[in-house]
Design an enzyme around this catalytic site. Structure first.
Site, mmCIF file in Angstrom:
data_model
loop_
_atom_site.group_PDB
_atom_site.id
_atom_site.type_symbol
_atom_site.label_atom_id
_atom_site.label_comp_id
_atom_site.label_asym_id
_atom_site.label_seq_id
_atom_site.Cartn_x
_atom_site.Cartn_y
_atom_site.Cartn_z
ATOM 1 N N ALA A 74 100.845 14.092 -74.980
ATOM 2 C CA ALA A 74 100.716 15.097 -73.925
ATOM 3 C C ALA A 74 99.940 14.581 -72.715
ATOM 4 O O ALA A 74 100.239 14.947 -71.582
ATOM 5 C CB ALA A 74 100.039 16.351 -74.477
ATOM 6 N N ASN A 154 92.390 24.724 -75.631
ATOM 7 C CA ASN A 154 92.135 23.888 -76.807
ATOM 8 C C ASN A 154 90.781 24.130 -77.450
ATOM 9 O O ASN A 154 90.575 23.793 -78.612
ATOM 10 C CB ASN A 154 92.250 22.404 -76.425
ATOM 11 C CG ASN A 154 91.378 22.043 -75.242
ATOM 12 O OD1 ASN A 154 91.548 22.576 -74.142
ATOM 13 N ND2 ASN A 154 90.426 21.149 -75.448
ATOM 14 N N CYS A 328 88.285 15.056 -77.510
ATOM 15 C CA CYS A 328 88.412 14.076 -76.432
ATOM 16 C C CYS A 328 87.160 13.957 -75.587
ATOM 17 O O CYS A 328 86.929 12.939 -74.943
ATOM 18 C CB CYS A 328 89.594 14.447 -75.542
ATOM 19 S SG CYS A 328 89.469 16.110 -74.887
#
Length: 390
Positions: A74, A154, A328
């Site tokens: 993505a 997210n 991340c």
């Protein structure tokens, strides 16, 4: 039933590969190894497999198979759209609309465009993490060339009204992209009904392999993107390079399973998530849900545990795998940008945990996890109270 440890409750970060997906992939590492562009039997076999996977993935988001492009994930899909649209349309305008709760793959991409002279408006979300269609209307300018808004967050799980945002963009003749990495396979996505022009997503969020992603480009709009990689004609030149056939086959199978088992998976993850939340809430005070209670991903639970540092809780509960936020950005050590955006202080943002319930979690695991999380929070609070009296 005995619970097998450790318990994995970080399905927002990544999901385990479904055994059915792995089984579908294995032949393409050995006997079916041809390059899909080769004009012989080995190539025809793998080309057919890629074509079928494209159709399986298209069916999941109600697209046509020739609107699906394969990338490494993505993050790459997002960058292709941001940079590809910006470079192609710079003569028309340099303004892009996004939000302050985007995934870092999107947010950092746009920061790079700012350095290159583009003007990006980061809309501020409300206290639940929503970006409203009215905000898009107010932010549109004559030089606006793209709107890029996350479908489902997210970290806090909030699901935006992408259909209405898409409708605003369509009415104003502005291209619309959504990062649907967390949404695809978990909530209903229909690119036609939702007025989506470009959609980014990844295999590893839906029980497929890592390192393979998807990019939906509405038919005819591929001409509006400047390619960022050159060499070879794969993926209509949008993303050239030899295709990762085993991963593509696995991605396709994962999409097919998500499509077939959608209702079952949705109910299963939502029920387990609600059970965990209810158990924690009934046993502890000063616990707050981050994000919207109803319009959220079925497996996502993001909680503010007042006074308890998330990192301490996580390190003390080695038998349960969960996180303090987006994987991340966990290496930076900085407080979550998303939690700050919804109004949390730096101190409170460090006291938030993210739990991601998935397809393979069981009721017994949730009971065990609830008990251990409650027990550890109680211990940490007692320790903190004791130390404060010394």
């Amino acid at each position: 039933m005995k619970v097998k440890l450790p318990i994995y409750l970080d399905n927002n970060a990544t999901t385990p590969v479904d055994s059915r997906v792995l089984e579908s992939m294995l032949p393409y590492f050995s006997e079916k190894f041809g390059n899909p562009l080769s004009k012989h039997t080995f190539g025809y076999v793998t080309n057919a497999a890629v074509d079928f996977a494209r159709e399986q993935i298209a069916n999941l988001i109600k697209a046509e198979k020739n609107e699906i492009y394969f990338t490494s994930g993505a993050s790459e899909s997002i960058n292709i759209i941001h940079f590809g649209i910006a470079l192609k349309h710079v003569s028309k305008g340099n303004h892009i609309i996004s939000s302050d709760v985007e995934h870092s793959a999107s947010y950092e991409s746009l920061l790079q465009l700012i350095k290159k002279g583009f003007d990006v408006t980061f809309l501020k979300c409300d206290s639940k993490g929503f970006i409203h269609p009215e905000q898009i209307i107010e932010a549109i300018r004559t030089e606006t060339i793209l709107v890029s808004i996350i479908a489902a967050n997210n970290e806090i799980g909030t699901v935006n009204n992408i259909s209405e945002i898409g409708k605003v963009c369509r009415a104003n003749n502005i291209l619309f992209h959504t990062d649907a990495t967390q949404a695809v396979g978990k909530i209903k996505i229909d690119v036609q009904e939702m007025n989506i022009d470009f959609l980014s997503f990844s295999s590893h969020k839906i029980y497929g392999p890592k390192g393979i992603g998807g990019l939906f480009i509405r038919k005819g709009l591929e001409q509006k993107i400047s390619p960022l990689i050159f060499g070879g004609g794969q993926e209509k030149g949008i993303r050239p390079g030899t295709l990762n056939v085993p991963a593509i086959v696995g991605f396709g199978k994962a999409a097919e399973i998500c499509n077939k088992d959608f209702e079952k998976d949705f109910i299963h993850t939502k029920n387990l998530r609600d059970k965990l939340y209810k158990n924690i809430l009934s046993s502890l005070d000063s616990v707050t849900l981050n994000g919207d209670k109803d319009n959220r991903l079925p497996g996502n639970l993001n909680l503010l545990i007042k006074g308890i540092k998330a990192d301490n809780l996580i390190s003390n509960l080695r038998e349960i795998a969960f996180s303090s936020g987006a994987t991340c950005s966990s290496e930076t050590g900085k407080p979550s940008r998303v939690l700050k955006a919804i109004g949390l202080s730096e101190e409170d943002s460090r006291c938030c945990i993210r739990i991601g319930v998935g397809r393979f979690n069981t009721s017994e695991e949730i009971e065990y996890a609830s008990e251990k999380i409650i027990e550890e929070i109680t211990k940490l609070r007692l320790k903190r109270n004791y130390q404060s009296t010394i």
